[in-house]
Design an enzyme around this catalytic site. Sequence first.
Site, PDB file in Angstrom:
ATOM      1  N   SER A 145       0.833  -1.201   0.000  1.00 31.67           N
ATOM      2  CA  SER A 145       0.000   0.000   0.000  1.00 31.67           C
ATOM      3  C   SER A 145       0.871   1.255   0.000  1.00 31.67           C
ATOM      4  O   SER A 145       1.693   1.433  -0.899  1.00 31.67           O
ATOM      5  CB  SER A 145      -0.970  -0.043   1.179  1.00 31.67           C
ATOM      6  OG  SER A 145      -1.981   0.933   1.045  1.00 31.67           O
ATOM      7  N   ASP A 171      -9.548  -4.872  -5.226  1.00 32.99           N
ATOM      8  CA  ASP A 171      -9.005  -3.625  -4.692  1.00 32.99           C
ATOM      9  C   ASP A 171      -9.453  -2.460  -5.574  1.00 32.99           C
ATOM     10  O   ASP A 171      -9.439  -2.560  -6.809  1.00 32.99           O
ATOM     11  CB  ASP A 171      -7.475  -3.716  -4.688  1.00 32.99           C
ATOM     12  CG  ASP A 171      -6.799  -2.606  -3.901  1.00 32.99           C
ATOM     13  OD1 ASP A 171      -7.463  -1.627  -3.534  1.00 32.99           O
ATOM     14  OD2 ASP A 171      -5.582  -2.742  -3.670  1.00 32.99           O
ATOM     15  N   HIS A 220      -7.928  -5.136  -0.768  1.00 32.33           N
ATOM     16  CA  HIS A 220      -6.741  -4.406  -0.328  1.00 32.33           C
ATOM     17  C   HIS A 220      -6.287  -4.879   1.051  1.00 32.33           C
ATOM     18  O   HIS A 220      -7.089  -5.065   1.958  1.00 32.33           O
ATOM     19  CB  HIS A 220      -7.058  -2.906  -0.282  1.00 32.33           C
ATOM     20  CG  HIS A 220      -5.847  -2.037  -0.171  1.00 32.33           C
ATOM     21  ND1 HIS A 220      -5.043  -1.740  -1.239  1.00 32.33           N
ATOM     22  CD2 HIS A 220      -5.298  -1.408   0.903  1.00 32.33           C
ATOM     23  CE1 HIS A 220      -4.059  -0.956  -0.851  1.00 32.33           C
ATOM     24  NE2 HIS A 220      -4.189  -0.740   0.457  1.00 32.33           N
TER      25      HIS A 220
END
Length: 361
Positions: free
Chosen positions: A197, A302, A332
């Site tokens: 991320s 995601d 995610h």
Amino acid sequence: MRTQKMVPAITLDPSYFKQKTNNTVDHHHQHENIVIEEIKGLIKVYKDGHVERPQIVPCVTAAVADPELGVTSMDIVIDRFTNVSSRFYVPKRHGMNSMKKLPLLVYFHGGGFCVGSAAWSCYHELLAKLAAKAGCVIMSVNYRLAPEHPLPAAYEDGLRALVWLKQQAFCERGGEENNQWWSTQCDFSRIFLLGDSAGANIAHNVSTRLLCSGTILLPLIIKGVILVQPFFGGEARTSSEKYYYMVQPRHSVLNLAASDTYWRLALPAGSNRDHPWCNPLANGSCFGSASVAMMVCISELDILKDRELEFCAAMARAGKNVETVVYRGVGHAFQVLDKSMLAQTRCHEMIAHIKAFVENN
């Protein structure tokens, strides 16, 4: 010949990460100011600059480990001025390979640049497992967070971590005893930058800064970059951002509103989401050397999926050696925050893919 000066490492007291990351609600602080930014349950920013971060994920000390993994872990301060530290993971070694030095993975955790910690239990468990299964030493950098320290602070911390590593490599044989337990195990010519991320965004921006500027880090050699669900953005919405509510798992850790808030808090004042730190495809950004391999791990559900696929396509057009892996049926940050059977299966697959990528580069 100039003598390389070593920056001394400081072993941390186990309570350090708890003190640093347990930035919870201050009941003694009276707020007359209004809340100007909030991601429910994660971060609340007041007009007077005060920031609250409820501890939604427990922090654990480096001593906490699964005995079956056989991984040793310790926290070390790498920059006393910024108070940036790292958590190291060294796997136990057996048999004929016990003398062979191990690749070193430099890891950056996720959290939208605004939350998260190297001491979060989910990262501690994942990285201990990764060190054991992939046979790597891991350095997990606990970088400074926005909005108190907006970008490029996290990038600067990543660069400082690599400069510190370079000093440790030069001083490996005569270094401090509290460093030798990990430094003597490392092959400093096989460095991999890895993050998930926002941490993947950091890994990408640190690597491009180094490779595009021609910075010499010898004896360190960056062999590859691994981006797990890299946190990128842009003013124009992609299809997966526009229609995320149709496919995204319930209670996903990243939705469009949260993504936009993270970027408002992290980017320099006056910037929009087409800033090159957010949108790497804007303004003809440099992608670094084609000689450094890259793997991008994407989650099918995601909201960032389409943007990440566009990024991979642009990298390939630029002649970059990029491997793309899509994990089906998960969203995610599944590898750290989703405990379902499917997510655990995909996490094992991801660890196997990372191991293979490191071995092949």
